[in-house]
Design a protein around this motif. Structure first.
Motif, mmCIF file in Angstrom:
data_model
loop_
_atom_site.group_PDB
_atom_site.id
_atom_site.type_symbol
_atom_site.label_atom_id
_atom_site.label_comp_id
_atom_site.label_asym_id
_atom_site.label_seq_id
_atom_site.Cartn_x
_atom_site.Cartn_y
_atom_site.Cartn_z
ATOM 1 N N PHE A 150 0.823 -1.207 0.000
ATOM 2 C CA PHE A 150 0.000 0.000 0.000
ATOM 3 C C PHE A 150 0.857 1.256 0.000
ATOM 4 O O PHE A 150 0.505 2.270 -0.609
ATOM 5 N N GLY A 151 1.998 1.210 0.674
ATOM 6 C CA GLY A 151 2.884 2.370 0.732
ATOM 7 C C GLY A 151 3.358 2.813 -0.635
ATOM 8 O O GLY A 151 3.653 3.992 -0.853
ATOM 9 N N THR A 152 3.407 1.867 -1.613
ATOM 10 C CA THR A 152 3.836 2.238 -2.961
ATOM 11 C C THR A 152 2.806 3.115 -3.660
ATOM 12 O O THR A 152 3.142 3.892 -4.549
ATOM 13 N N TYR A 153 1.558 2.964 -3.261
ATOM 14 C CA TYR A 153 0.480 3.808 -3.801
ATOM 15 C C TYR A 153 0.720 5.264 -3.417
ATOM 16 O O TYR A 153 0.518 6.179 -4.222
ATOM 17 N N LEU A 154 1.221 5.486 -2.202
ATOM 18 C CA LEU A 154 1.551 6.839 -1.739
ATOM 19 C C LEU A 154 2.923 7.269 -2.227
ATOM 20 O O LEU A 154 3.112 8.395 -2.690
ATOM 21 N N GLY A 155 3.897 6.357 -2.109
ATOM 22 C CA GLY A 155 5.288 6.712 -2.373
ATOM 23 C C GLY A 155 5.536 7.174 -3.791
ATOM 24 O O GLY A 155 6.239 8.169 -4.014
ATOM 25 N N ILE A 156 4.967 6.482 -4.766
ATOM 26 C CA ILE A 156 5.234 6.858 -6.149
ATOM 27 C C ILE A 156 4.558 8.188 -6.491
ATOM 28 O O ILE A 156 5.059 8.951 -7.328
ATOM 29 N N GLN A 157 3.456 8.489 -5.814
ATOM 30 C CA GLN A 157 2.816 9.794 -6.016
ATOM 31 C C GLN A 157 3.670 10.914 -5.417
ATOM 32 O O GLN A 157 3.799 11.997 -6.007
ATOM 33 N N ALA A 158 4.260 10.654 -4.252
ATOM 34 C CA ALA A 158 5.156 11.646 -3.650
ATOM 35 C C ALA A 158 6.376 11.871 -4.534
ATOM 36 O O ALA A 158 6.815 13.011 -4.738
ATOM 37 N N ALA A 159 6.930 10.796 -5.080
ATOM 38 C CA ALA A 159 8.098 10.904 -5.963
ATOM 39 C C ALA A 159 7.764 11.685 -7.225
ATOM 40 O O ALA A 159 8.587 12.464 -7.725
ATOM 41 N N ALA A 160 6.554 11.481 -7.744
ATOM 42 C CA ALA A 160 6.141 12.196 -8.956
ATOM 43 C C ALA A 160 5.919 13.677 -8.678
ATOM 44 O O ALA A 160 6.235 14.529 -9.517
ATOM 45 N N GLN A 161 5.395 13.990 -7.495
ATOM 46 C CA GLN A 161 5.108 15.383 -7.148
ATOM 47 C C GLN A 161 6.359 16.171 -6.781
ATOM 48 O O GLN A 161 6.450 17.364 -7.076
ATOM 49 N N ALA A 162 7.322 15.512 -6.128
ATOM 50 C CA ALA A 162 8.501 16.235 -5.637
ATOM 51 C C ALA A 162 9.782 15.465 -5.933
ATOM 52 O O ALA A 162 10.518 15.078 -5.020
ATOM 53 N N PRO A 163 10.098 15.226 -7.195
ATOM 54 C CA PRO A 163 11.285 14.428 -7.537
ATOM 55 C C PRO A 163 12.593 15.062 -7.084
ATOM 56 O O PRO A 163 13.589 14.356 -6.875
ATOM 57 N N GLU A 164 12.600 16.377 -6.901
ATOM 58 C CA GLU A 164 13.817 17.070 -6.475
ATOM 59 C C GLU A 164 14.254 16.692 -5.068
ATOM 60 O O GLU A 164 15.386 16.974 -4.660
ATOM 61 N N LEU A 165 13.385 16.019 -4.323
ATOM 62 C CA LEU A 165 13.700 15.646 -2.944
ATOM 63 C C LEU A 165 14.363 14.273 -2.836
ATOM 64 O O LEU A 165 14.862 13.906 -1.771
ATOM 65 N N TYR A 166 14.360 13.514 -3.933
ATOM 66 C CA TYR A 166 14.749 12.108 -3.843
ATOM 67 C C TYR A 166 15.851 11.731 -4.844
ATOM 68 O O TYR A 166 15.863 12.207 -5.973
ATOM 69 N N HIS A 167 16.736 10.847 -4.402
ATOM 70 C CA HIS A 167 17.740 10.268 -5.301
ATOM 71 C C HIS A 167 17.074 9.254 -6.231
ATOM 72 O O HIS A 167 17.393 9.191 -7.420
ATOM 73 N N ALA A 168 16.197 8.425 -5.650
ATOM 74 C CA ALA A 168 15.549 7.358 -6.407
ATOM 75 C C ALA A 168 14.343 6.874 -5.627
ATOM 76 O O ALA A 168 14.210 7.128 -4.417
ATOM 77 N N TYR A 169 13.466 6.162 -6.326
ATOM 78 C CA TYR A 169 12.285 5.563 -5.706
ATOM 79 C C TYR A 169 12.376 4.052 -5.846
ATOM 80 O O TYR A 169 12.582 3.530 -6.953
ATOM 81 N N ILE A 170 12.238 3.344 -4.725
ATOM 82 C CA ILE A 170 12.274 1.882 -4.726
ATOM 83 C C ILE A 170 10.898 1.378 -4.313
ATOM 84 O O ILE A 170 10.483 1.559 -3.163
ATOM 85 N N GLY A 171 10.175 0.782 -5.249
ATOM 86 C CA GLY A 171 8.859 0.240 -4.968
ATOM 87 C C GLY A 171 8.946 -1.258 -4.719
ATOM 88 O O GLY A 171 9.312 -2.023 -5.607
ATOM 89 N N VAL A 172 8.630 -1.680 -3.496
ATOM 90 C CA VAL A 172 8.669 -3.096 -3.123
ATOM 91 C C VAL A 172 7.232 -3.623 -3.169
ATOM 92 O O VAL A 172 6.376 -3.160 -2.426
ATOM 93 N N ALA A 173 6.983 -4.583 -4.056
ATOM 94 C CA ALA A 173 5.614 -5.040 -4.318
ATOM 95 C C ALA A 173 4.768 -3.846 -4.751
ATOM 96 O O ALA A 173 3.805 -3.463 -4.099
ATOM 97 N N GLN A 174 5.177 -3.253 -5.858
ATOM 98 C CA GLN A 174 4.549 -2.031 -6.349
ATOM 99 C C GLN A 174 3.093 -2.275 -6.747
ATOM 100 O O GLN A 174 2.794 -3.026 -7.659
ATOM 101 N N SER A 175 2.199 -1.602 -6.045
ATOM 102 C CA SER A 175 0.783 -1.705 -6.363
ATOM 103 C C SER A 175 0.478 -0.944 -7.647
ATOM 104 O O SER A 175 1.103 0.072 -7.948
#
Length: 346
Positions: A150-175
């Motif tokens: 479930f966290g991937t549902y939130l995490g990938i949206q956060a990464a898309a909205q604010a990519p400047e804050l992150y080195h990379a996004y790791i989705g484990v069991a990406q929903s």
């Protein structure tokens, strides 16, 4: 009589000592061979006000100069730090790991949280706000964002909205599409239990989409080896007892995990998640994307995750299938995950 009293007092002493261990809630520090705390290490349980709500997090670091990794747990409303005791991820060998409990979950649960704030947009905003806090605290311009289920549902949206804050996004069991994934899991179990008359009859009597199915879902999935881990066959021993015996949670905090899970499940957030299709919501993320999936994962169908990664636009994309894992590859095959993450850092 004296012998009896001695035995009773001894039993009381043993039970008291056991309860102190089980319910003390003290964090276990990193120590050297002499039992001294490692310089620069951190083993902390703390609370920070995020978007008007006091939220809890557990931070584990052998060396606070290491890259920060924010872990966005699954659920909705189910923290995962407790799972790290039964299935050590060893993420702290590479990162300063922040096990953040989301709004309304675990250490962040409070009956005073307005139910109307339990929405996707709010939790995505919380994820970004926690990220900002961590950047300032550890003086790192960017951090790594890892999310699970479930966290991937939130995490990938956060990464898309604010990519400047992150080195990379790791989705484990990406929903991607929960409704379709659940339907595929049900079809798999009809085949898996073809020779098991009792479970097959229960599945046919309570098909996917019914309240009856929801009552048996977790049990039959775990018994089939397609639940939390490929070898966790019991929800009671693998999840409930694992939470309740965890040494670094106080009894109140253990109970909060179950309160928060129920609160989140009954929220608008859960309804939004069940109806969402990320293929329609997020089509581009401007940072590298890494997806970890388990070959035995039918909680989140790994085929759907791989197809989604092929479709989404990103500067770099990598899909890894863990052959001996179900829903939690970072906990089931940690050394394989660490090798991939180490290469990512270098």
């Amino acid at each position: 009589m004296a012998i009896f009293l001695i035995l009773v007092l001894g039993l009381i002493s043993i039970i008291t000592s056991l309860l102190m261990v089980l319910f003390s809630g003290k964090m276990i520090p990193y120590t050297d061979a002499n039992g001294q705390a490692l310089p620069g290490s951190l083993s902390e349980k703390s609370w920070v006000t995020i978007n008007g709500v006091e939220m809890g997090m557990i931070i584990k670091s052998r060396d606070q100069t290491r890259p920060v990794l924010l872990f966005v747990h699954g659920g909705p409303g189910m923290p995962e730090y407790w799972l790290n005791a039964s299935y050590p991820s060893h993420l702290d060998e590479l990162f300063t790991v922040v096990w953040w409990d989301q709004r309304g979950a675990g250490l962040s649960y409070s009956p005073g949280i307005p139910p109307e704030t339990m929405t996707t947009s709010q939790l995505v905003a919380d994820t970004i706000a926690v990220t900002q806090y961590l950047r300032q605290r550890f003086r790192q311009d960017r951090i790594y964002l890892m999310a699970h289920s479930f966290g991937t549902y939130l995490g990938i949206q956060a990464a898309a909205q604010a990519p400047e804050l992150y080195h990379a996004y790791i989705g484990v069991a990406q929903s991607v599409n929960l409704a379709l994934s659940e339907e595929l899991a049900y079809e798999f179990m009809l085949s898996y239990y073809a020779d098991d008359k009792k479970n097959l009859a229960q599945l046919k009597k309570a098909p996917y989409g019914t309240a009856g199915y929801e009552r048996i879902r977790d049990r039959v999935m775990h018994e089939a080896g397609i639940g939390t881990t490929h070898t966790m066959y019991s929800v009671f021993t693998g999840i409930f007892l694992a939470v309740m015996k965890h040494r670094e949670y106080m009894l109140k905090e253990k109970l909060q995990i179950w309160q928060g899970k129920a609160f989140s499940k009954n929220s608008k957030l859960n309804e939004e998640f069940r109806q969402a299709n990320l293929s329609d919501l997020i089509t581009r993320v401007n940072i590298p994307l890494i997806f970890f999936s388990g070959a035995y994962d039918y909680t989140v169908n790994h085929h759907l995750s791989e197809i989604y990664l092929e479709e989404i636009q990103a500067p770099a994309k990598h899909f890894y299938l863990f052959e001996d894992s179900a829903h939690s590859p970072i906990f089931e095959e940690p050394q394989t995950a660490l090798k991939i993450l180490s290469d990512l850092l270098h």
